[in-house]
Design an enzyme around this catalytic site. Structure first.
Site, short mmCIF file in Angstrom:
data_model
loop_
_atom_site.label_atom_id
_atom_site.label_comp_id
_atom_site.label_asym_id
_atom_site.label_seq_id
_atom_site.Cartn_x
_atom_site.Cartn_y
_atom_site.Cartn_z
N LYS A 270 37.83 47.80 50.07
CA LYS A 270 36.91 46.78 49.53
C LYS A 270 36.28 47.30 48.25
CE LYS A 270 32.46 44.46 50.53
NZ LYS A 270 31.45 44.12 51.55
N LYS A 282 20.61 38.32 48.89
CA LYS A 282 19.99 39.35 49.73
C LYS A 282 18.52 39.52 49.35
CE LYS A 282 24.11 42.27 50.35
NZ LYS A 282 24.17 42.21 51.82
N ASP A 293 28.96 49.04 47.31
CA ASP A 293 29.81 48.15 48.09
C ASP A 293 31.28 48.25 47.70
OD1 ASP A 293 29.83 46.49 50.28
OD2 ASP A 293 29.49 44.65 49.15
N ASP A 352 27.36 35.87 51.47
CA ASP A 352 27.19 37.32 51.56
C ASP A 352 28.26 37.97 52.43
OD1 ASP A 352 26.06 39.74 51.05
OD2 ASP A 352 24.31 39.47 52.37
N GLU A 354 31.35 38.37 51.83
CA GLU A 354 32.34 38.24 50.77
C GLU A 354 33.47 39.27 50.88
OE1 GLU A 354 29.68 39.99 50.51
OE2 GLU A 354 30.51 41.86 49.75
N ARG A 356 35.20 40.42 53.40
CA ARG A 356 36.34 40.01 54.22
C ARG A 356 37.22 39.00 53.46
NH1 ARG A 356 32.46 37.92 58.89
NH2 ARG A 356 31.19 39.58 57.99
#
Ligand code: BES
Ligand code: MN
Ligand code: ZN
Length: 502
Positions: A270, A282, A293, A352, A354, A356
Site C-alpha cells: 500500500k 480524519k 501510510d 477513509d 482507501e 483496500r
C-alpha cells in the site's frame, strides 16, 4: 560501518575496544574469563567491587588495562544465563552499540556473537541479528534538516564480529551478507517512510524505484500513469486519487535472479503517500503520521533491494499502487460506486477506507500479468490492527496455510513478528451492500479482519497472504519514526525460500 568476522581470543585483539558479556550475577562469560586471566583477575575484582552485576543492558568500561592489547574493554550485562534468549541478546547488543558509539575508538572486537542464544544454533543468526541491532541504533533521519545542522560524526567505523572457531567463519560471513542486505532495505524503507508527503509523492516513489533499478542489473522498473491505469479499468485505485493533485502511479519492480521459468514471489505494498481520510476526513490529532501510510510500499522497496543486494537466485516482483487520499471538489464521496479492474463494484461508505481500494486493483493487476508462486501484500490498513495486536506483531492473513506458516516463521527468526488472524466467510457478510457487489467498510467490529476479507475477494485465484502493518510500520511519540517493518520478515522469507529449494 565496515563489518568483519574473525575468530581469535579477546586478550590478543589490538583494537579500540573489546566487547564481552557478563551474566547475572557477576558471572564472567568465557571471553570475559579469558580477559580476566590475562589481566591477573582485574575483571573479577572490578565486579566484586560492585561496578557491574550483569543485569541485562548494564555496561562498564575499563581503560588501559596493562596486560591487554586493546585500548578499552566494554563489559555488557547479559542477564541470567538461563534466560539468554533472542530478546536478551538483542538488548545486550543494543546496550553495547550505544556505549561503543559514545566511546572514542574507531574499531571494536565484538564477542557477544560467541554467546549461545537459547534456541539458536547457528552463528549466522547471532551475527546477522547483532548487525541489524547496530544499524537500528545508529539510524538517523537528517535529510530534511536545515543548513546549520551538523550530524554527529560516528567515530566507530569498523566492527569485528567474533566467532569461536575458524570453522564458524563461513556461517558468520553469511550472517554479515544477509544482515547488510537487510539493513540496506530497512534503511530505504525508513527513509521513504520518514520523508514528508510533500516530498514523498507517488511520482517520488516511482523515481525512487527507477533509481533502485539503475543500481542493480537484474532489477527493472516500469511505471504506469493514470491514463494507462484508466485503460486497464482501475476504477477503485483511480477513485481514491481523484481528490489529489498528485497523479497516482502503479510502480512495478521486477527482480530476475532466478530462471525464466521460476514463478515469482510478488510483493504488493500500500503506497498511500498521505491519508487525510478524504471527504470522510480524519481528526487532526496526529494526522501528520498519515505520511506513513505508504509503509507497505516502503517495505516492498526494501525487500526488493535486499533481494538484489544478496543476489538471491529467485524472481521477485514488487508492485506498489501509489496514491494520495485528499478531500477536494473532485474527490470521491461516500455513496459513490466504483468499478474495480476485476469488474466487481464497490460502494464507498467511507472514503477513509482507501487502502483496500488501491490494493484491490493492484491484486487484479498481479493476477492478470503474472503467474506468481505467492502474492504477499503489506498495508498500514486499519487502526483496528493496532488495537488488536499493538505494535508487537503485524496481523497476518491469507488463503494458504503453508504460506502463512512460512511468513510467521520468518518473522520469528528476525524478531519482526506476525500473528495469524482469520478470513472466515462468516465475516464476509459484513461487507454486504444494498447497491453494489460489496461495501468498502464492514462496520466497527473486527475492522482489520473485514479489511482482509475485502482484499480476499480480489485474490481468489492467488496463493495470497496479507500483513496489516498499521501497528508496526512506525513509532509514535518522542521516538516517532519509521521502523522499516516488515522488511526483515520479507527478506528472511525470501532467504528461507532459497534454502528450501536447494
Ligand atoms: N491508513 C489508515 C489506517 C490507520 C489508521 C493506520 C491509524 C494506522 C493508524 C486507513 O486508511 C484507514 O483510515 N482505515 C480506517 C478504516 C475504516 C474507515 C473502516 C480505520 O482504520 O479507521
Ligand atoms: Mn484511510
Ligand atoms: Zn490509509
Amino acid at each position: 560501518m565496515e563489518y568483519l568476522v574473525k575468530s581469535g581470543s579477546p586478550e590478543k585483539q589490538r583494537v579500540g575496544c573489546v566487547v564481552v558479556g557478563v551474566f547475572d550475577r557477576r558471572k564472567l562469560t568465557q571471553q570475559a574469563r579469558a580477559l580476566d586471566f590475562a589481566a591477573d583477575g582485574l575483571l573479577s575484582s572490578i565486579l566484586r567491587r560492585g561496578d557491574l552485576d550483569g543485569k541485562l543492558g548494564d555496561t562498564a568500561v575499563l581503560h588501559n588495562v596493562e596486560e591487554l592489547l586493546c585500548d578499552r574493554v566494554l563489559l555488557v550485562g547479559c542477564g541470567k544465563e538461563r534466560e539468554f534468549n533472542d530478546r536478551a541478546y538483542e538488548k545486550a547488543c543494543a546496550a553495547a552499540i550505544k556505549q561503543l558509539s559514545a566511546l572514542g575508538g574507531v574499531d571494536a572486537a565484538f564477542y557477544l556473537t560467541e554467546q549461545n542464544v537459547r534456541g539458536r544454533d547457528d552463528f549466522a543468526w547471532q551475527v546477522k541479528s547483532a548487525l541489524l541491532t547496530v544499524e537500528e541504533n545508529l539510524y538517523r533521519f537528517d535529510t530534511c534538516r536545515g543548513q546549520g545542522f551538523e550530524s554527529p560524526r560516528q567515530k566507530l567505523t569498523r566492527l569485528v564480529f567474533q566467532v569461536p572457531r575458524r570453522s564458524d567463519l563461513r556461517a558468520a560471513e553469511r550472517g554479515v551478507n544477509e544482515g547488510r542486505a537487510t539493513a540496506a532495505g530497512l534503511k530505504r524503507a525508513k527513509d521513504l517512510g520518514n520523508l514528508p508527503a510533500n516530498i514523498c509523492t507517488p511520482s517520488y516513489l516511482a523515481d525512487n524505484a527507477k533509481e533502485l533499478a539503475g543500481a542493480h542489473d537484474k532489477l527493472k522498473t516500469s511505471v504506469l500513469g493514470e491514463d494507462e491505469m484508466a485503460e486497464l479499468g482501475m476504477g477503485a485505485l483511480l477513485g481514491v486519487s481523484r481528490g489529489s493533485r498528485q497523479p497516482a502511479r502503479l510502480i512495478v519492480m521486477e527482480y530476475n535472479g532466478g530462471a525464466k521459468k521460476d514463478k515469482p514471489i510478488v510483493l504488493v505494498g500500500k503506497g498511500v503517500t498521505f491519508d487525510s481520510g478524504g471527504i470522510s476526513i480524519k481528526p487532526s490529532a496526529a494526522m501528520d503520521e498519515m505520511k506513513y501510510d505508504m509503509g507497505g510500499a516502503a517495505s516492498v522497496f526494501g525487500a526488493v533491494e535486499a533481494a538484489a543486494e544478496m543476489n538471491l537466485p529467485q524472481n521477485v516482483v514488487g508492485v506498489v499502487p501509489a496514491v494520495e487520499n485528499l478531500p477536494d471538489g473532485d474527490a470521491y464521496r461516500p455513496g459513490d460506486i466504483l468499478t474495480s479492474m476485476s469488474g466487481q463494484t464497490i460502494e464507498i461508505l467511507n472514503t477513509d477506507a482507501e487502502g483496500r481500494l488501491a490494493l484491490a486493483d493492484a491484486l487484479t493487476y498481479v493476477e492478470r500479468h503474472y503467474d506468481p508462486d505467492a502474492v504477499i501484500d503489506m498495508a498500514t490498513l486499519t487502526g483496528a490492527a493496532l488495537v488488536a495486536l499493538g505494535s508487537q506483531a503485524a496481523a497476518l492473513y491469507g488463503n494458504n496455510s503453508p504460506l502463512r506458516r512460512a511468513l510467521r516463521d520468518a518473522g520469528d527468526t528476525v524478531g519482526d513478528r506476525a500473528w495469524p488472524m482469520p478470513v472466515w466467510d462468516e465475516y464476509q457478510e459484513q461487507l454486504d451492500s444494498n447497491f453494489a457487489d460489496m461495501a468498502n467498510v464492514g462496520g466497527h467490529l473486527a475492522g482489520s479482519v473485514t479489511a482482509a476479507c475485502f482484499l480476499n475477494r480480489f485474490a481468489r485465484k492467488l496463493r495470497w497472504a496479507h500483513l496489516d502493518i498499521a501497528g508496526v510500520a512506525w513509532k509514535s511519540g518522542s521516538e516517532k519514526g519509521a521502523t522499516g517493518r516488515p522488511v526483515g520478515l520479507l527478506t528472511q522469507y525470501l532467504i528461507d525460500r532459497t534454502h528450501d529449494d536447494a
